[in-house]
Every structure is written in C-alpha cells, then in structure tokens.
Write a protein that holds these residues in place. Structure first.
Motif, PDB file in Angstrom:
ATOM      1  N   GLU A 147       0.827  -1.205   0.000  1.00  9.26           N
ATOM      2  CA  GLU A 147       0.000   0.000   0.000  1.00  9.26           C
ATOM      3  C   GLU A 147       0.867   1.263   0.000  1.00  9.26           C
ATOM      4  OE1 GLU A 147      -2.384  -0.294   3.463  1.00  9.26           O
ATOM      5  OE2 GLU A 147      -3.693  -1.894   2.686  1.00  9.26           O
ATOM      6  N   ILE A 148       1.900   1.259   0.826  1.00  5.68           N
ATOM      7  CA  ILE A 148       2.781   2.426   0.911  1.00  5.68           C
ATOM      8  C   ILE A 148       3.504   2.656  -0.410  1.00  5.68           C
ATOM      9  CG2 ILE A 148       4.847   3.346   2.041  1.00  5.68           C
ATOM     10  CD1 ILE A 148       3.929   1.914   4.607  1.00  5.68           C
ATOM     11  N   ILE A 149       4.013   1.594  -1.009  1.00  2.00           N
ATOM     12  CA  ILE A 149       4.731   1.721  -2.280  1.00  2.00           C
ATOM     13  C   ILE A 149       3.806   2.297  -3.352  1.00  2.00           C
ATOM     14  CG2 ILE A 149       5.799   0.433  -4.167  1.00  2.00           C
ATOM     15  CD1 ILE A 149       6.927  -1.478  -2.044  1.00  2.00           C
ATOM     16  N   ALA A 150       2.597   1.767  -3.448  1.00  2.00           N
ATOM     17  CA  ALA A 150       1.656   2.253  -4.454  1.00  2.00           C
ATOM     18  C   ALA A 150       1.319   3.720  -4.217  1.00  2.00           C
ATOM     19  CB  ALA A 150       0.384   1.399  -4.432  1.00  2.00           C
ATOM     20  N   ASP A 151       1.172   4.103  -2.965  1.00  2.00           N
ATOM     21  CA  ASP A 151       0.842   5.484  -2.638  1.00  2.00           C
ATOM     22  C   ASP A 151       1.979   6.429  -3.010  1.00  2.00           C
ATOM     23  OD1 ASP A 151      -0.747   7.526  -1.701  1.00  2.00           O
ATOM     24  OD2 ASP A 151      -0.292   7.182   0.417  1.00  2.00           O
ATOM     25  N   VAL A 152       3.209   6.047  -2.699  1.00  2.00           N
ATOM     26  CA  VAL A 152       4.362   6.882  -3.044  1.00  2.00           C
ATOM     27  C   VAL A 152       4.529   6.953  -4.556  1.00  2.00           C
ATOM     28  CG1 VAL A 152       6.883   7.061  -2.905  1.00  2.00           C
ATOM     29  CG2 VAL A 152       5.549   6.485  -0.864  1.00  2.00           C
ATOM     30  N   ARG A 153       4.306   5.855  -5.228  1.00  2.00           N
ATOM     31  CA  ARG A 153       4.404   5.853  -6.696  1.00  2.00           C
ATOM     32  C   ARG A 153       3.387   6.805  -7.310  1.00  2.00           C
ATOM     33  NH1 ARG A 153       2.865   0.431  -8.221  1.00  2.00           N
ATOM     34  NH2 ARG A 153       0.773   1.310  -8.124  1.00  2.00           N
ATOM     35  N   ASP A 154       2.181   6.851  -6.724  1.00  2.00           N
ATOM     36  CA  ASP A 154       1.109   7.670  -7.296  1.00  2.00           C
ATOM     37  C   ASP A 154       1.177   9.133  -6.865  1.00  2.00           C
ATOM     38  OD1 ASP A 154       0.168   5.394  -8.505  1.00  2.00           O
ATOM     39  OD2 ASP A 154      -1.376   5.006  -7.000  1.00  2.00           O
ATOM     40  N   ARG A 155       1.569   9.385  -5.605  1.00  2.00           N
ATOM     41  CA  ARG A 155       1.475  10.758  -5.080  1.00  2.00           C
ATOM     42  C   ARG A 155       2.829  11.388  -4.772  1.00  2.00           C
ATOM     43  NH1 ARG A 155      -1.340  12.097  -0.437  1.00  2.00           N
ATOM     44  NH2 ARG A 155      -0.879  10.103   0.578  1.00  2.00           N
ATOM     45  N   GLY A 156       3.911  10.642  -4.947  1.00  2.00           N
ATOM     46  CA  GLY A 156       5.246  11.208  -4.829  1.00  2.00           C
ATOM     47  C   GLY A 156       5.541  11.862  -3.498  1.00  2.00           C
ATOM     48  N   ASP A 157       6.069  13.083  -3.550  1.00  2.00           N
ATOM     49  CA  ASP A 157       6.503  13.793  -2.349  1.00  2.00           C
ATOM     50  C   ASP A 157       5.401  13.941  -1.311  1.00  2.00           C
ATOM     51  OD1 ASP A 157       9.078  14.121  -3.212  1.00  2.00           O
ATOM     52  OD2 ASP A 157       8.825  16.187  -3.894  1.00  2.00           O
ATOM     53  N   THR A 158       4.173  14.161  -1.765  1.00  2.99           N
ATOM     54  CA  THR A 158       3.066  14.347  -0.825  1.00  2.99           C
ATOM     55  C   THR A 158       2.911  13.138   0.075  1.00  2.99           C
ATOM     56  OG1 THR A 158       1.904  15.772  -2.392  1.00  2.99           O
ATOM     57  CG2 THR A 158       0.601  14.810  -0.620  1.00  2.99           C
ATOM     58  N   ALA A 159       2.965  11.941  -0.513  1.00  3.77           N
ATOM     59  CA  ALA A 159       2.846  10.717   0.275  1.00  3.77           C
ATOM     60  C   ALA A 159       4.056  10.522   1.183  1.00  3.77           C
ATOM     61  CB  ALA A 159       2.687   9.510  -0.651  1.00  3.77           C
ATOM     62  N   VAL A 160       5.263  10.758   0.645  1.00  3.91           N
ATOM     63  CA  VAL A 160       6.476  10.601   1.449  1.00  3.91           C
ATOM     64  C   VAL A 160       6.425  11.507   2.667  1.00  3.91           C
ATOM     65  CG1 VAL A 160       8.977  10.945   1.495  1.00  3.91           C
ATOM     66  CG2 VAL A 160       7.906   9.860  -0.488  1.00  3.91           C
ATOM     67  N   LEU A 161       6.025  12.738   2.480  1.00  2.47           N
ATOM     68  CA  LEU A 161       5.967  13.692   3.589  1.00  2.47           C
ATOM     69  C   LEU A 161       4.934  13.258   4.625  1.00  2.47           C
ATOM     70  CD1 LEU A 161       6.987  16.373   4.730  1.00  2.47           C
ATOM     71  CD2 LEU A 161       5.205  17.527   3.396  1.00  2.47           C
ATOM     72  N   GLU A 162       3.781  12.780   4.175  1.00  4.01           N
ATOM     73  CA  GLU A 162       2.747  12.347   5.114  1.00  4.01           C
ATOM     74  C   GLU A 162       3.216  11.157   5.949  1.00  4.01           C
ATOM     75  OE1 GLU A 162      -0.831  11.578   2.993  1.00  4.01           O
ATOM     76  OE2 GLU A 162      -1.124  13.661   2.381  1.00  4.01           O
ATOM     77  N   TYR A 163       3.813  10.174   5.308  1.00  5.83           N
ATOM     78  CA  TYR A 163       4.292   8.994   6.052  1.00  5.83           C
ATOM     79  C   TYR A 163       5.408   9.372   7.021  1.00  5.83           C
ATOM     80  CZ  TYR A 163       1.597   5.952   2.968  1.00  5.83           C
ATOM     81  OH  TYR A 163       0.578   5.325   2.291  1.00  5.83           O
ATOM     82  N   THR A 164       6.282  10.260   6.604  1.00  2.00           N
ATOM     83  CA  THR A 164       7.393  10.668   7.463  1.00  2.00           C
ATOM     84  C   THR A 164       6.863  11.401   8.701  1.00  2.00           C
ATOM     85  OG1 THR A 164       8.861  10.836   5.550  1.00  2.00           O
ATOM     86  CG2 THR A 164       9.550  11.973   7.548  1.00  2.00           C
ATOM     87  N   ARG A 165       5.839  12.200   8.527  1.00  2.00           N
ATOM     88  CA  ARG A 165       5.283  12.928   9.668  1.00  2.00           C
ATOM     89  C   ARG A 165       4.519  12.003  10.616  1.00  2.00           C
ATOM     90  NH1 ARG A 165       2.608  17.911   6.412  1.00  2.00           N
ATOM     91  NH2 ARG A 165       2.451  19.058   8.353  1.00  2.00           N
ATOM     92  N   THR A 166       3.815  11.019  10.064  1.00  2.00           N
ATOM     93  CA  THR A 166       3.010  10.140  10.914  1.00  2.00           C
ATOM     94  C   THR A 166       3.812   8.977  11.495  1.00  2.00           C
ATOM     95  OG1 THR A 166       2.275   8.919   8.953  1.00  2.00           O
ATOM     96  CG2 THR A 166       0.871  10.715   9.734  1.00  2.00           C
ATOM     97  N   LEU A 167       4.610   8.307  10.666  1.00  2.00           N
ATOM     98  CA  LEU A 167       5.332   7.124  11.119  1.00  2.00           C
ATOM     99  C   LEU A 167       6.607   7.471  11.888  1.00  2.00           C
ATOM    100  CD1 LEU A 167       4.930   4.809   7.993  1.00  2.00           C
ATOM    101  CD2 LEU A 167       3.517   4.916  10.048  1.00  2.00           C
ATOM    102  N   ASP A 168       7.313   8.507  11.452  1.00  2.00           N
ATOM    103  CA  ASP A 168       8.553   8.910  12.124  1.00  2.00           C
ATOM    104  C   ASP A 168       8.357  10.111  13.045  1.00  2.00           C
ATOM    105  OD1 ASP A 168      10.083   6.914  11.016  1.00  2.00           O
ATOM    106  OD2 ASP A 168      10.765   8.121   9.327  1.00  2.00           O
ATOM    107  N   ARG A 169       7.142  10.611  13.097  1.00  2.00           N
ATOM    108  CA  ARG A 169       6.841  11.759  13.971  1.00  2.00           C
ATOM    109  C   ARG A 169       7.767  12.936  13.668  1.00  2.00           C
ATOM    110  NH1 ARG A 169       8.027   7.601  16.552  1.00  2.00           N
ATOM    111  NH2 ARG A 169       9.795   8.586  17.605  1.00  2.00           N
TER     112      ARG A 169
END
Length: 440
Positions: free
Chosen positions: A36-58
């Motif tokens: 799911e994460i890979i597909a999201d990053v592939r589709d939404r690029g930086d936006t997805a990376v930034l969201e995961y970094t803020r939520t998963l890595d705080r």
C-alpha cells in the motif's frame, strides 16, 4: 536465560529446526501494508512521502525541502566531531576503501583463433540508493560500509536515506555520510524511503540500485521493488554462530554473543562446542556479565528466544551444523581455524581464531559488514564494489570469424524455430566464405 541443546538428544532435530527457522507469521500483514505504501508513493510522490514521514517517524517537517540535509550540514557534523571519534571513523573508512579497491572488476578482452574479439566492459551503475537505519539505533558504520564501495566503484551519484524519528538528527551518521562522499541525504525512512528511491519523486531522484539494511518493512519494500531497481539482498535479523574448541576464554564468548544479541530482540546468537564444561562456563559468564550491559533487556530477549549453546560430539559435527545454518557471521574460536576452513561451505563472513571477534568486522577490519542473513549465505555474498559495477559483454566478429560463427548460429536458430535469427547470421557470411571457413 540461554537454552542448552545436545545434538545426541532425541529432541534435538526438532529443537534445531525451530532455532534456524526464520519465517515470520506476521510477514503477510507486513507485505500487504508495504504494498500500500509503495503504491501510494508511486502515485502521489513527495506528498505521500511527507505524510508517512510525519506520521510514522513523527518528523515535524513542513515540506520535502526540510527533509534534505545539505552538504554543508554534513560537513559541519564531521568538522565538529572530537578527535577520537573522527579518527576512528577515518581509520575505518581508510581500511574499508583499501579492501574495496582490491575488489574492483576490470574490463578485459581477447582475440580468438578466428580473429573475433570477445570480452567485457565494466561500468559503474549511475545512481545508488543507500538505506541507513536510524530507528532503534543509528549506525554510522553502515553508512561507510554501503557508501564507500559505491564510491570506489565510481558511482556518479550516491543518494542516502535515513529516518530521523522526531526530527532528531544523529551527528555520527551525518559525519559518516560526509566522509563517505554521499551526494544527497534525505531524512526519510521505512518503506516510503525505499519506494521513493525506486520510483523517484519530485525531490528524491530515482536510483538504479538500493542497498543497506533496515527493519521488516524496509526488507519487504526492497523485495517488492526488486526488478524495477536492483538490490543487494533482503536483510533479516542479524546472526552470529561461534564454533568453539573449548580452549578459549568463556568471557570472550559471552561478550561475542551479547554483541550480536544487542542489535534487537530477533537477533540470533549460537555457540557450538564439543566440550560440556566449556559450555557451562560460557553459560555462567553470560549470567554474570549480563548485569552490566546497557542493552540488557534486548540481549536477554534475543538470547532467550533465539540463542543456544549446543553440545556436539566433535568439531566436524559443529561444522556440519554450521553449514545447515549458513550464518551471517561465523566465528571459528579454535586454536587452528585453518583446519576447519576448507569444510565451511556457507557463511557471510568468517572470523578466524580466538582473537578475532565479529565486532572487528562490523567496524574496521576492512571487508564489508553487509552480509547475507536468514540462510541466504547458501547463495549470496557480502556487499562489495562489484555490486555497484555492471559487466557489458562485447563481441566483434572478423570476416573469418563471421564465416565460422554463422552456420553454427543458423543451425541452432532453426532448431529453435527462429528463422529470422538464422537469416541474420547467414547474411554476415557469404556462401563461398562459409564453404572455405574452418569449423570451430
């Protein structure tokens, strides 16, 4: 705390099988979430990376630009290091580079008896992605071990990703990145970092190969993006196997078991020896020395669930069990390690003799510490310069050589039903040339 096993016991086969089993019942759930994460990053690029970094890595990042650490900041971390730590990093780097230089593959070719030129051209990959852990522990040694072989190979751009939980940067890791010649550094971790490297985003460049260890999510992500990019391996929990002859220092053995077990609760630390008294002494040393270990809770969990002291009939049986385990790290803690070496078939790295702990290999011996885990040493090897090099085959036919090769190629092509292949080959050698050419 650490279980005792005896190879002569009726229950040994089942206990040993459980000990070396690395399958995780939770792997399916991990793989699904990573997909799911890979597909999201592939589709939404930086936006997805930034969201995961803020939520998963705080991480408190407000935009992707704040996740990239510039070269000036990396160099500042290196310049600010005290003399002792910086000297240790530089000494380790020098030894890693020296060993890596010895691994470089070179281009070569030769002319066969018909004048054909055959060979290979060696080229570095253009862009490498380095993953460096930064969760439970940060490992500057991993930065050096992954990035320096890429640099020695001549990789044009080294892109590093490493998580910074809570936005906290580790100056050791930054300094190691500067020393290793990393070109771009992003404080992104987990599956989202692997996906960003594999597919590229607006800010993170797409790479050709991803190397470096990480947690179960990182390992799953590397497995899932393999094919779009290259990977060196899918790393699992770290492992050490010690084969002892019973004449070493039991305290040294205990410390070596601790050194592996302190990585995380899933690490595996095993000692095999034919001397029951020595095994008892090691068990006593483990109980006595564990109280002073800062990472005691992690060590105890790893030794309890994945550690063992195994009594065998002789060293030959110890080697046979070792080959079944195919350990990441193998210590031959014996008086004459060369006597056992020829019979060792599978191991990521071998540490010879009583005075060579696996810790030397982790940091500064020279050979790479990125090694196959989970029994993959049966078919794979340590990371090296060759992992960042490609071999391009070259074939140049002479007139005589074309006449010799054409009928052979055509015959095989027609046998496979590929008639255009046959015609392509025969067009290079006129019938008169083919008739007069000697057969290979």
């Amino acid at each position: 705390m650490i279980q005792r096993l005896d190879s002569r016991a009726d229950t040994f086969a089942a206990a040993f099988a459980r000990l070396i089993d690395r399958d995780s019942p939770a792997q399916g759930a991990v793989d699904a979430r990573v997909a799911e994460i890979i597909a999201d990053v592939r589709d939404r690029g930086d936006t997805a990376v930034l969201e995961y970094t803020r939520t998963l890595d705080r991480h408190p990042a407000t935009d992707m630009a704040s996740l990239e650490i510039g070269a000036d900041r990396l160099q500042a971390a290196l310049d600010a290091m005290p003399t002792g730590p910086r000297g240790a990093l530089e000494a380790a780097a020098e030894r890693i580079i020296r060993f890596a230089e010895s691994q470089k593959l070179e281009s070569h070719s030769f002319i066969d008896e018909h004048g054909n030129r055959l060979g290979q051209v060696v080229r570095p990959i253009e862009r490498a992605g380095i993953y460096a852990p930064g969760g439970k522990a940060a490992y500057p040694s991993s930065v050096l071990m992954n990035a320096l072989p890429a640099r020695v190979a001549g990789v044009s751009e080294i892109v590093m990703v490493s998580p910074a939980p809570g936005g906290e940067l580790n100056d050791w890791v930054l300094a190691a990145a500067a020393l290793a010649g990393v070109h771009r550094f992003f404080t992104v971790g987990g599956a989202q970092a692997v996906a960003a490297l594999a597919y590229g985003t607006e800010c993170v460049p797409e790479v050709d190969k991803i190397v470096g260890p990480g947690n179960a999510y990182v390992a799953s992500a590397k497995r899932q993006v393999f094919g779009r990019v290259g990977i060196e391996s899918v790393a699992g929990p770290s492992e050490v196997l010690i084969i002892a002859d019973g004449r070493g220092n039991p305290d040294w053995a205990a410390y070596d078991l601790f050194a592996q077990a302190e990585h995380d609760e899933m690490a595996r630390a095993i000692l095999i020896c034919p001397d029951a008294d020595y095994l008892a002494a090691v068990a006593a040393a483990v109980d006595r020395l564990i109280v002073d270990q800062p990472r005691r809770a992690i060590i105890e969990a790893a030794l309890r669930d994945h550690g063992a002291l195994i009594e065998v009939a002789n060293l030959a049986e110890a080697v046979a069990l070792s080959n079944r385990i195919a350990p990441e790290h193998l210590e031959l803690a014996v008086d004459d390690p060369d006597a056992l070496l020829d019979d060792i078939r599978h191991a990521g790295a071998i540490f010879m003799g009583h005075r060579t702990p696996e810790a030397f290999g982790d940091y500064c011996a020279g050979p790479n510490h990125v090694l196959p885990t989970g029994r993959t040493a049966r078919f794979s090897s340590a990371l090296g310069v060759y992992d960042f090099q490609k071999r391009l085959s070259i074939v140049q036919a002479s007139a005589e050589g074309a006449a010799v090769l054409a009928p052979v190629a055509a015959e095989l092509a027609r046998g496979e039903g590929l008639h255009a292949h046959a015609a392509s080959a025969e067009a290079r050698a006129p019938a008169t040339d083919r008739a007069n050419a000697s057969k290979p």
